[in-house]
Design a protein around this motif. Sequence first.
Motif, PDB file in Angstrom:
ATOM      1  N   ARG A 211      34.490  41.244  41.863  1.00 34.47           N
ATOM      2  CA  ARG A 211      33.564  41.235  42.992  1.00 34.47           C
ATOM      3  C   ARG A 211      34.110  40.402  44.158  1.00 34.47           C
ATOM      4  N   ASN A 212      34.783  39.326  43.861  1.00 34.22           N
ATOM      5  CA  ASN A 212      35.332  38.459  44.903  1.00 34.22           C
ATOM      6  C   ASN A 212      36.812  38.224  44.604  1.00 34.22           C
ATOM      7  N   PRO A 213      37.674  39.229  44.781  1.00 37.03           N
ATOM      8  CA  PRO A 213      39.070  39.096  44.364  1.00 37.03           C
ATOM      9  C   PRO A 213      39.874  38.282  45.369  1.00 37.03           C
ATOM     10  N   VAL A 214      41.068  37.886  44.927  1.00 33.93           N
ATOM     11  CA  VAL A 214      41.998  37.189  45.820  1.00 33.93           C
ATOM     12  C   VAL A 214      42.552  38.155  46.853  1.00 33.93           C
ATOM     13  N   PHE A 215      42.833  39.387  46.447  1.00 31.18           N
ATOM     14  CA  PHE A 215      43.285  40.445  47.359  1.00 31.18           C
ATOM     15  C   PHE A 215      42.737  41.761  46.832  1.00 31.18           C
ATOM     16  N   VAL A 216      42.729  42.752  47.680  1.00 32.12           N
ATOM     17  CA  VAL A 216      42.237  44.078  47.317  1.00 32.12           C
ATOM     18  C   VAL A 216      43.389  44.842  46.681  1.00 32.12           C
ATOM     19  N   CYS A 217      43.238  45.163  45.390  1.00 32.83           N
ATOM     20  CA  CYS A 217      44.294  45.834  44.633  1.00 32.83           C
ATOM     21  C   CYS A 217      43.787  47.181  44.149  1.00 32.83           C
ATOM     22  N   PRO A 218      44.538  48.256  44.298  1.00 35.19           N
ATOM     23  CA  PRO A 218      44.081  49.560  43.792  1.00 35.19           C
ATOM     24  C   PRO A 218      44.045  49.642  42.274  1.00 35.19           C
ATOM     25  N   ASN A 219      44.753  48.749  41.569  1.00 39.26           N
ATOM     26  CA  ASN A 219      44.768  48.752  40.108  1.00 39.26           C
ATOM     27  C   ASN A 219      43.854  47.685  39.523  1.00 39.26           C
ATOM     28  N   ALA A 220      42.829  47.294  40.287  1.00 38.48           N
ATOM     29  CA  ALA A 220      41.947  46.231  39.795  1.00 38.48           C
ATOM     30  C   ALA A 220      41.156  46.678  38.578  1.00 38.48           C
ATOM     31  N   ARG A 221      40.780  47.948  38.505  1.00 33.56           N
ATOM     32  CA  ARG A 221      40.011  48.465  37.378  1.00 33.56           C
ATOM     33  C   ARG A 221      40.858  49.328  36.434  1.00 33.56           C
TER      34      ARG A 221
END
Length: 499
Positions: A211-221
């Motif tokens: 919900r509050n990541p360090v950066f926006v990553c396409p492989n977060a999920r």
Amino acid sequence: MSGNGWLRPKKSRQKLRKRGLDNPGDLTTISSRSSIKNGPGVSVDKDLPPLPPVAPLQAHRLKYKEAHSRIDTQRGENRDYTALIHALGLEDPFDDDESWPRRERDEEGERPPGEPVVASLPSHLWTQIAGYLNPKDAVCLALASRTLYARLGKAPFEALRRPENASHKLALLLTLDRYLPRHLLCFPCGKYHLRSQPGCEKLQPSDALVRNPVFVCPNARNMLRRAPRHRIAHGWSLPFSLVQLATRAARFGPHYGVDVDALARRWKGKSGDSEDGWSHSTRFLIHDGRLLMRVVSQCFAPPNLSPSGQRLLLFSRDDYFPYFSVCAHWRDGELTQVCKCALTHVPEELPRGPQSIEAKFKNSLLMGPRRPTAATAPTLCGFCQPMRRCPKCPTEYLIEIKLSEVRNHHHRGGVEFRHALVVTRWSDLGDGSAPSTSLEWAACNGDQAGAGYDSFSRLGKRAISGIFEAKISSDNTGIPGRRIMSMNPGNVKGGDDWY
């Protein structure tokens, strides 16, 4: 007194005499010089020195300059050592070291440019030379100059994009950390992502990392490309991105990451929607470029717990991991057995409320050394008192039974002291370079890159706990010295004794 001649003027040492003058012209000179003192026609024993051509002060300066001249009288050389040192430091290096930054003097013809020499070799020869290098060094060679890039082409870059060369690609990207303060390297993607909240990153629960990541990553999920992280306690984990930010800030500056003190947190554990009774506090420290972590977990422990009650107190029902902070090798050894042994040393509490005279007399007899009260700190045995060190990773544990205060509205004063099981863990999480190259991080997580790690041979006699506590304590005393034993003295792997 006057008869002794003490007050008489001293007799002049210059004797005056009359002499004949060979040259009549001297009479005028001598009489003019001595007519004031000695009268006309009288001369001294020795002729007066001629007047200097310049003023006396200037004559003294010339004489001093001549005496302290920097020109050697024997060899005629200049003795100006300052000029010699400047000549050595600015014009020529002290030794023939090629790493010394020499000045480019192409206009004088002393060092011709190397581009024609590079261009003189054919492309297939440079391709053969690059074939002896690994993919990272081959790309660095291609980026050295435009001539080399034209000779090598895009072949080194295409080889670096292959999946089997992912480690070389990450090693090349890590060299750009110094030039990208607002970006952070994402290891699942193999790219630099823009930081979403520069300088405001903080440690959060595991369910809030997306919900509050360090950066926006396409492989977060993407579960097949999970971001590396380390389990701190039940429901909390430390992502490797925060380790990167903390070590980068200490290495390059505060704009490259976050302050290490900003990662410290305190929280109460939860199992589902209810609290599990455990409270945790974390603190971090940078030592020799590596991130050290301390986690203190405590829980109030009643006396005379049954084996099933000890398991309910120590282990979670969700994943059967301990509630407190552990490394990846907590099953291989005596860690849980030490915690169960410490729970057996919790003393029984005396009954409260109105008592009869016989009960008070009976309780006074129970105040001896055989029956400690709740107001006394228990003594642990020789099995659970020493500190334990994991032999496969840089982690140390200390298990204690302490008196801790608890808020109780029914108690007089609102504060009550009870015994609590306190488990303190110290770990070295590495330098934050990469999950595969940081040996300490891989060892604490039980990865294949950290296989074969021997903590006793690497750490030696200096404990991680001693380093950490000596750094943060105000009086530089740290914790009292404890005997450190191996957490797995029998080198047992796995087993069912942990539960």
